[in-house]
Design an enzyme around this catalytic site. Structure first.
Site, mmCIF file in Angstrom:
data_model
loop_
_atom_site.group_PDB
_atom_site.id
_atom_site.type_symbol
_atom_site.label_atom_id
_atom_site.label_comp_id
_atom_site.label_asym_id
_atom_site.label_seq_id
_atom_site.Cartn_x
_atom_site.Cartn_y
_atom_site.Cartn_z
ATOM 1 N N GLU A 156 31.130 6.515 23.408
ATOM 2 C CA GLU A 156 31.401 6.592 24.853
ATOM 3 C C GLU A 156 32.670 5.847 25.273
ATOM 4 O OE1 GLU A 156 27.763 5.467 26.820
ATOM 5 O OE2 GLU A 156 26.682 7.172 25.987
ATOM 6 N N ASN A 216 31.635 9.417 19.189
ATOM 7 C CA ASN A 216 30.512 10.088 19.850
ATOM 8 C C ASN A 216 30.677 9.942 21.363
ATOM 9 O OD1 ASN A 216 27.794 11.256 19.431
ATOM 10 N ND2 ASN A 216 26.996 9.339 20.292
ATOM 11 N N HIS A 260 23.655 15.720 26.242
ATOM 12 C CA HIS A 260 22.636 15.483 27.273
ATOM 13 C C HIS A 260 22.963 16.441 28.416
ATOM 14 C CE1 HIS A 260 21.086 11.945 25.285
ATOM 15 N NE2 HIS A 260 22.284 11.410 25.231
ATOM 16 N N GLU A 291 22.626 14.054 20.445
ATOM 17 C CA GLU A 291 21.561 13.459 21.281
ATOM 18 C C GLU A 291 20.992 14.505 22.225
ATOM 19 O OE1 GLU A 291 23.001 9.851 23.161
ATOM 20 O OE2 GLU A 291 24.011 9.184 21.341
ATOM 21 N N ASP A 293 19.263 16.776 24.683
ATOM 22 C CA ASP A 293 18.124 17.055 25.558
ATOM 23 C C ASP A 293 18.660 17.952 26.677
ATOM 24 O OD1 ASP A 293 19.399 14.934 27.083
ATOM 25 O OD2 ASP A 293 17.917 13.499 26.372
HETATM 26 C C1 XIL Z 1 19.368 5.304 25.226
HETATM 27 C C2 XIL Z 1 17.970 5.134 24.685
HETATM 28 O O1 XIL Z 1 17.403 6.395 24.505
HETATM 29 C C3 XIL Z 1 17.135 4.306 25.632
HETATM 30 O O2 XIL Z 1 15.883 4.006 25.041
HETATM 31 C C4 XIL Z 1 17.848 3.022 25.977
HETATM 32 O O3 XIL Z 1 17.114 2.315 26.954
HETATM 33 C C5 XIL Z 1 19.246 3.307 26.501
HETATM 34 O O4 XIL Z 1 19.954 4.070 25.545
HETATM 35 N N1 XIL Z 1 23.915 7.616 24.942
HETATM 36 C C6 XIL Z 1 23.695 6.974 23.757
HETATM 37 C C7 XIL Z 1 22.344 6.489 23.424
HETATM 38 O O5 XIL Z 1 24.607 6.887 22.923
HETATM 39 O O6 XIL Z 1 22.373 5.320 22.654
HETATM 40 C C8 XIL Z 1 21.504 6.263 24.662
HETATM 41 O O7 XIL Z 1 20.176 5.930 24.260
HETATM 42 C C9 XIL Z 1 21.549 7.472 25.542
HETATM 43 C C10 XIL Z 1 22.944 7.791 25.978
#
Ligand code: XIL
Length: 499
Positions: A156, A216, A260, A291, A293
């Site tokens: 990020e 990432n 996401h 990641e 969803d």
């Molecule tokens: C999130 C986790 O899923 C949560 O449990 C935690 O509280 C916060 O982080 N981007 C990322 C992940 O790279 O590490 C994050 O994970 C979600 C967004």
């Protein structure tokens, strides 16, 4: 059994026949196995298609489903600096991470280390110097060595809201744009991304590890954002990956699109997802959806067919690009997700008792179709933008040969109202030191973005010249650049001249 709308494809018909026979209590003598032997787990179907299918988890979630369905594991929180880093870059409290790595290893799963350099969940590393970050990078990478297949080195790095800029808070306050030209790649500049990858690469080399090093981010998935504007964050990531893969140092091995997906205009699923995956893959890096969803809002609160179709689009976009080598969902069940209200995952239930959603069946089906799958078996899925359509677009035939030492050949992915063109510049029988491609675009076509090239013009006659790193082409060798446009590319002509 899941249902599909529209006329069932051949595979669905076979499945329906088998179910009907079983329901009637009859015995069916199957002398010949079905023509298509579909795999029944995500990991098996993905393996057949040549990619991993993974999940994020914590030690408390390591029930049997994890190893049954998934071939890769990302610690959801247990390898973040706030879990394992000391303020001087040492390691502490690695037990949960060890549990996850051991579980993965004993079940034949790959591990993605997540994550080394990040502004969030930085714990005791918050505000650390580059030297301390480098110490932590060295300690973490050597702690697990090649047992970690992929490490997210930097997570990020780019700003929200499609600004196309780097974040400015720590650790990005460690970067310096000395000459103020907007990048961090000049000799006087420092870049926390580059320095962190340099250190990580050094550790990998010194220890002879097979670990691949990834960057990432989220909201970088499409070439465009909702509404059709350019995805500036994706472009900024692309520029960094290009700079650190195409120059003298090859620092980055893989790129993660967090994926996401939700109804924020910067986070929607756009039709050019595949084209964006492709252009990163064209840089020679592996691309992963890391990641995933998909918010039920994107299908009007529908976690049935609507969400399933969204999953199909995303999985298909990856499958259609050979360099897209893995997909990871960010949790097992909706109730256990970090965004549980979005109901964005593949299972309902929880605590080890899980039920497959329509989205699960859609993903499995799409994976079973493999890399070369097409939309023909699934009339309900509008995947046309992600299908390479170059044969039907009369661009390639009109490709023209340059007079002075190079040729340009063009392939086009198009959808209603837009296209992405990839142009291959090939040197003739002598090496060239620069090139210029002149494109004559049809009326109504407009260029909205380009990469690996210096462009002048947006419509009509548009010039594309080499940039610093891709002007020199040895005899018979080639380089590629690309551009995105609105309208259609049909009828465009391209001429290449050596500069
Ligand atoms: C999130 C986790 O899923 C949560 O449990 C935690 O509280 C916060 O982080 N981007 C990322 C992940 O790279 O590490 C994050 O994970 C979600 C967004």
């Amino acid at each position: 059994m899941h249902t599909t709308s529209g006329r069932p494809g051949r595979r669905q018909a076979l499945a329906a026949l088998a179910v009907a026979a079983l329901a009637a209590g009859g015995t069916v003598a199957v002398s010949n196995p079905p023509a298509i032997a579909a795999e029944s787990t995500l990991r098996a179907a993905a393996a057949k298609a040549g990619l991993f299918f993974g999940v994020a988890a914590s030690p408390g979630r390591l029930g049997p489903i994890v190893a049954q369905e998934f071939s890769q594991l990302t610690p959801e929180n247990d390898m973040k600096p706030d879990s394992i880093a000391t303020s001087s870059g040492g390691l502490r409290n690695t037990g949960n991470a060890d549990t996850l790595v051991n579980h993965a290893q004993s079940n034949g799963m790959l591990v993605r280390g997540h994550t080394l350099v990040w502004h969030s969940q930085a714990g005791q590393l918050q505000g650390a110097s580059q030297a301390t970050l480098n110490t932590f990078i060295g300690n973490a990478i050597t702690r697990w060595g090649s047992r970690i297949a992929y490490w997210d080195v930097v997570n990020e790095a780019f700003d929200d809201n499609n600004t196309g800029r780097r974040r400015t808070q720590w650790p990005h306050s460690l970067s310096r744009d000395a000459n103020g030209d907007g990048d961090y790649v000049d000799s006087g500049d420092t870049d926390v991304i580059r320095e962190s990858f340099r250190r990580a690469k050094e550790v990998v080399r010194q220890n002879n590890l097979s670990t691949k090093l990834c960057i990432n981010d989220y909201d970088v998935e499409g070439l465009t954002v909702g509404g059709g504007g350019r995805n500036n964050k994706a472009q900024a990531l692309y520029d960094v990956v290009r700079a650190y893969t195409q120059g003298s140092e090859k620092l980055i091995d893989c790129v993660g699109f967090q994926s996401h997906f939700n109804d924020n205009p910067n986070s929607v699923i756009t039709a050019d997802l595949q084209a964006n995956i492709q252009r990163f893959a064209d840089l020679g890096v592996e691309v992963h959806l890391t990641e995933v969803d998909i918010d039920d809002d994107l299908s009007g609160n529908d976690i049935g067919q609507g969400q399933a179709d969204n999953y199909r689009k995303v999985v298909r976009a990856c499958l259609n690009v050979a360099g897209c080598t893995g997909i990871t969902v960010w949790g097992i069940a909706d109730s256990e997700s970090w965004r549980s209200s979005e109901r964005g995952l593949l299972f309902t239930g929880g605590n080890g008792d899980y039920q497959k959603k329509a989205a699960y069946h859609a993903v499995l089906d799409e994976l079973n179709k493999g890399r070369s799958g097409s939309s023909s078996g699934s009339p309900s899925v509008p995947v046309s933008p992600s299908i390479p359509v170059s044969p039907s677009v009369p661009v390639s035939p009109s490709t023209s040969t340059g007079t002075a030492g190079c040729t340009a050949t063009v392939s086009v992915d198009s959808w209603t109202g837009g296209f992405v063109a990839t142009v291959r510049v090939t040197a003739g029988s002598s090496a060239i030191t620069g090139w210029r491609v002149t494109a004559a675009l049809p009326a109504g076509a407009g260029v909205t973005g380009s990469w690996n090239t210096e462009r002048s013009g947006t419509s009509g006659t548009v010039q594309f010249a080499n940039v610093g790193y891709n002007g020199r082409i040895a005899a018979g060798q080639a380089t590629e650049f690309g551009f995105q446009g609105t309208g259609t590319a049909a009828g465009a002509t391209f001429a290449c001249a050596a500069a």
